[in-house]
Write a protein that holds these residues in place. Structure first.
Motif, PDB file in Angstrom:
ATOM      1  N   GLN A   1       0.094   6.355   4.801  1.00 29.71           N
ATOM      2  CA  GLN A   1      -0.524   6.270   6.038  1.00 29.71           C
ATOM      3  C   GLN A   1      -1.196   4.916   6.338  1.00 29.71           C
ATOM      4  OE1 GLN A   1      -1.675   8.474   3.511  1.00 29.71           O
ATOM      5  NE2 GLN A   1      -0.944  10.505   4.303  1.00 29.71           N
ATOM      6  N   LYS A   2      -1.547   4.383   5.346  1.00 30.65           N
ATOM      7  CA  LYS A   2      -2.286   2.829   5.582  1.00 30.65           C
ATOM      8  C   LYS A   2      -0.861   1.998   5.479  1.00 30.65           C
ATOM      9  CE  LYS A   2      -6.627   3.025   3.043  1.00 30.65           C
ATOM     10  NZ  LYS A   2      -7.472   2.366   2.002  1.00 30.65           N
ATOM     11  N   GLY A   3      -0.123   2.235   4.870  1.00 30.59           N
ATOM     12  CA  GLY A   3       1.391   1.270   5.101  1.00 30.59           C
ATOM     13  C   GLY A   3       1.758   1.751   6.468  1.00 30.59           C
ATOM     14  N   GLU A   4       1.909   2.671   6.946  1.00 28.97           N
ATOM     15  CA  GLU A   4       2.309   3.047   8.321  1.00 28.97           C
ATOM     16  C   GLU A   4       1.497   2.027   9.320  1.00 28.97           C
ATOM     17  OE1 GLU A   4       2.746   6.439  11.691  1.00 28.97           O
ATOM     18  OE2 GLU A   4       2.234   6.744   9.687  1.00 28.97           O
ATOM     19  N   GLU A   5       0.299   2.128   9.184  1.00 29.16           N
ATOM     20  CA  GLU A   5      -0.687   1.187  10.238  1.00 29.16           C
ATOM     21  C   GLU A   5      -0.327  -0.357   9.923  1.00 29.16           C
ATOM     22  OE1 GLU A   5      -4.865   1.927   9.303  1.00 29.16           O
ATOM     23  OE2 GLU A   5      -4.510   4.229   9.175  1.00 29.16           O
ATOM     24  N   HIS A   6      -0.175  -0.843   8.911  1.00 28.90           N
ATOM     25  CA  HIS A   6       0.242  -1.829   8.936  1.00 28.90           C
ATOM     26  C   HIS A   6       1.645  -2.318   9.306  1.00 28.90           C
ATOM     27  CE1 HIS A   6      -3.359  -3.031   6.544  1.00 28.90           C
ATOM     28  NE2 HIS A   6      -3.197  -2.343   5.518  1.00 28.90           N
ATOM     29  N   LEU A   7       2.467  -1.579   8.820  1.00 24.35           N
ATOM     30  CA  LEU A   7       3.825  -1.840   9.248  1.00 24.35           C
ATOM     31  C   LEU A   7       4.100  -1.784  10.878  1.00 24.35           C
ATOM     32  CD1 LEU A   7       5.421   0.031   6.457  1.00 24.35           C
ATOM     33  CD2 LEU A   7       5.803  -2.336   6.877  1.00 24.35           C
ATOM     34  N   ARG A   8       3.172  -0.849  11.507  1.00 20.63           N
ATOM     35  CA  ARG A   8       3.504  -0.768  12.733  1.00 20.63           C
ATOM     36  C   ARG A   8       2.710  -2.144  13.472  1.00 20.63           C
ATOM     37  NH1 ARG A   8       5.233   3.966  14.958  1.00 20.63           N
ATOM     38  NH2 ARG A   8       5.134   5.899  13.737  1.00 20.63           N
ATOM     39  N   GLN A   9       1.498  -2.504  12.793  1.00 18.69           N
ATOM     40  CA  GLN A   9       1.263  -3.702  13.827  1.00 18.69           C
ATOM     41  C   GLN A   9       2.073  -4.835  13.336  1.00 18.69           C
ATOM     42  OE1 GLN A   9      -2.615  -4.720  11.645  1.00 18.69           O
ATOM     43  NE2 GLN A   9      -3.540  -2.506  12.329  1.00 18.69           N
ATOM     44  N   SER A  10       2.747  -4.941  12.106  1.00 16.63           N
ATOM     45  CA  SER A  10       3.793  -6.102  11.898  1.00 16.63           C
ATOM     46  C   SER A  10       4.807  -5.807  12.999  1.00 16.63           C
ATOM     47  CB  SER A  10       4.062  -5.874  10.373  1.00 16.63           C
ATOM     48  OG  SER A  10       5.538  -6.586  10.352  1.00 16.63           O
ATOM     49  N   MET A  11       5.502  -4.747  13.150  1.00 12.48           N
ATOM     50  CA  MET A  11       6.855  -4.615  14.106  1.00 12.48           C
ATOM     51  C   MET A  11       6.318  -5.120  15.578  1.00 12.48           C
ATOM     52  SD  MET A  11       8.843  -1.199  14.342  1.00 12.48           S
ATOM     53  CE  MET A  11       7.516  -0.190  15.223  1.00 12.48           C
ATOM     54  N   ASN A  12       4.997  -4.505  15.872  1.00 16.30           N
ATOM     55  CA  ASN A  12       4.726  -5.016  17.375  1.00 16.30           C
ATOM     56  C   ASN A  12       4.565  -6.367  17.304  1.00 16.30           C
ATOM     57  OD1 ASN A  12       4.388  -2.329  18.089  1.00 16.30           O
ATOM     58  ND2 ASN A  12       2.377  -1.993  17.491  1.00 16.30           N
ATOM     59  N   ILE A  13       4.005  -7.160  16.410  1.00 17.62           N
ATOM     60  CA  ILE A  13       3.848  -8.488  16.197  1.00 17.62           C
ATOM     61  C   ILE A  13       5.237  -9.200  16.285  1.00 17.62           C
ATOM     62  CG2 ILE A  13       3.137 -10.385  15.297  1.00 17.62           C
ATOM     63  CD1 ILE A  13       0.737  -8.891  14.146  1.00 17.62           C
ATOM     64  N   LYS A  14       6.107  -8.759  15.454  1.00 15.66           N
ATOM     65  CA  LYS A  14       7.426  -9.137  15.391  1.00 15.66           C
ATOM     66  C   LYS A  14       8.355  -9.020  16.763  1.00 15.66           C
ATOM     67  CE  LYS A  14       7.875  -9.066  10.570  1.00 15.66           C
ATOM     68  NZ  LYS A  14       8.733  -8.618   9.298  1.00 15.66           N
ATOM     69  N   ARG A  15       7.880  -7.801  17.411  1.00 13.50           N
ATOM     70  CA  ARG A  15       8.844  -7.778  18.703  1.00 13.50           C
ATOM     71  C   ARG A  15       8.353  -8.600  19.672  1.00 13.50           C
ATOM     72  NH1 ARG A  15       9.320  -1.071  18.489  1.00 13.50           N
ATOM     73  NH2 ARG A  15      11.483  -1.014  17.707  1.00 13.50           N
ATOM     74  N   ARG A  16       6.960  -9.171  19.479  1.00  9.80           N
ATOM     75  CA  ARG A  16       6.599 -10.005  20.752  1.00  9.80           C
ATOM     76  C   ARG A  16       7.137 -11.309  20.412  1.00  9.80           C
ATOM     77  NH1 ARG A  16       1.639  -7.160  20.187  1.00  9.80           N
ATOM     78  NH2 ARG A  16       0.724  -8.932  18.782  1.00  9.80           N
ATOM     79  N   CYS A  17       7.360 -11.730  19.044  1.00  2.00           N
ATOM     80  CA  CYS A  17       7.573 -13.005  18.734  1.00  2.00           C
ATOM     81  C   CYS A  17       9.154 -13.456  18.720  1.00  2.00           C
ATOM     82  CB  CYS A  17       6.872 -13.424  17.523  1.00  2.00           C
ATOM     83  SG  CYS A  17       5.098 -13.070  17.696  1.00  2.00           S
TER      84      CYS A  17
ATOM     85  N   VAL B   1       0.627  -1.048   0.106  1.00  2.00           N
ATOM     86  CA  VAL B   1      -0.148   0.041  -0.158  1.00  2.00           C
ATOM     87  C   VAL B   1       0.760   1.164   0.068  1.00  2.00           C
ATOM     88  CG1 VAL B   1      -2.094  -1.036   1.024  1.00  2.00           C
ATOM     89  CG2 VAL B   1      -0.531   0.004   2.561  1.00  2.00           C
ATOM     90  N   TYR B   2       1.928   1.205   0.751  1.00  2.00           N
ATOM     91  CA  TYR B   2       2.869   2.258   0.687  1.00  2.00           C
ATOM     92  C   TYR B   2       3.344   2.397  -0.716  1.00  2.00           C
ATOM     93  CZ  TYR B   2       7.674   4.462   0.545  1.00  2.00           C
ATOM     94  OH  TYR B   2       8.698   4.995   0.199  1.00  2.00           O
ATOM     95  N   GLN B   3       3.615   1.489  -1.573  1.00  2.00           N
ATOM     96  CA  GLN B   3       4.123   1.643  -2.777  1.00  2.00           C
ATOM     97  C   GLN B   3       3.158   1.990  -3.821  1.00  2.00           C
ATOM     98  OE1 GLN B   3       7.193   1.753  -4.066  1.00  2.00           O
ATOM     99  NE2 GLN B   3       8.173   0.922  -2.368  1.00  2.00           N
ATOM    100  N   LEU B   4       1.921   1.884  -3.496  1.00  2.00           N
ATOM    101  CA  LEU B   4       0.569   2.330  -4.269  1.00  2.00           C
ATOM    102  C   LEU B   4       0.391   3.604  -3.762  1.00  2.00           C
ATOM    103  CD1 LEU B   4      -1.066  -1.058  -4.397  1.00  2.00           C
ATOM    104  CD2 LEU B   4      -0.052   0.044  -6.301  1.00  2.00           C
ATOM    105  N   GLY B   5       1.013   4.197  -2.910  1.00  2.00           N
ATOM    106  CA  GLY B   5       0.715   5.637  -2.786  1.00  2.00           C
ATOM    107  C   GLY B   5      -0.019   6.031  -1.471  1.00  2.00           C
ATOM    108  N   GLU B   6      -0.149   5.095  -0.619  1.00  2.00           N
ATOM    109  CA  GLU B   6      -0.980   5.226   0.573  1.00  2.00           C
ATOM    110  C   GLU B   6      -0.049   5.118   1.781  1.00  2.00           C
ATOM    111  OE1 GLU B   6      -5.265   3.973   0.697  1.00  2.00           O
ATOM    112  OE2 GLU B   6      -4.778   2.900  -1.182  1.00  2.00           O
TER     113      GLU B   6
END
Length: 126
Positions: free
Chosen positions: A64-80, A57-62
Motif C-alpha cells: 500500500q505504501k509502495g503504491e502511494e510512492h509509485l503513483r506520485q512518481s508516475m504522476n511526476i514523470k508523466r508531467r516531465c 517499501v513494496y519489497q519490504l512487504g508494504e
C-alpha cells in the motif's frame, strides 16, 4: 547543492534496491526524498526517488505504501517526460506488481499492459 546530494542518495538507494538490500535502500531514499521535497514537483529526480522508495517499501512487504510512492512518481514523470518514456513504463510495472500483491487484479493487469505497450512503442523498429 541539495539537488546534487539528493541525486547522489538516489543513485546509492537504487544500487541497494538492485542488490536486494531494501532496508538500506529505504533508509538512503528516505533521506533523498526529504531533500527532494524542496525541489519542484515537476522534477524528474523527485520522481526517480519516489520510484525507488516505492520499490523498497513494496519489497519490504508494504504494497500500500509502495503504491502511494509509485503513483506520485508516475504522476511526476508523466508531467516531465515524453509520453512513452521507458522510465514511466518501469514505474508502471512496479506499480502493477504492487496492485497485484493487494489483489487489485483488474487495475494491475491494466497497468502492466500499458507498461508493456509503452515499451513496445519505444523499442519498435523505425
Amino acid at each position: 547543492m541539495k539537488r546534487a546530494r539528493a541525486k547522489d542518495l538516489e543513485r546509492r538507494g537504487n544500487n541497494f534496491n538492485h542488490q536486494g538490500d531494501y532496508t538500506s535502500a529505504l533508509s538512503v531514499l528516505q533521506e533523498a526524498e526529504r531533500l527532494s521535497q524542496q525541489l519542484s514537483t515537476k522534477n524528474v529526480l523527485r520522481g526517480d526517488i519516489l520510484h525507488g522508495l516505492g520499490l523498497a517499501v513494496y519489497q519490504l512487504g508494504e504494497p500500500q505504501k509502495g503504491e502511494e510512492h509509485l503513483r506520485q512518481s508516475m504522476n511526476i514523470k508523466r508531467r516531465c517526460l515524453p509520453a512513452n518514456d521507458v522510465s514511466i513504463a518501469a514505474t508502471m510495472k512496479v506499480l502493477g506488481e504492487c496492485l497485484r500483491q493487494q489483489q487489485k487484479f483488474d487495475e494491475s493487469e491494466q497497468m502492466l499492459r500499458q507498461a508493456v505497450d509503452m515499451e513496445r512503442t519505444v523499442n519498435a523498429p523505425p
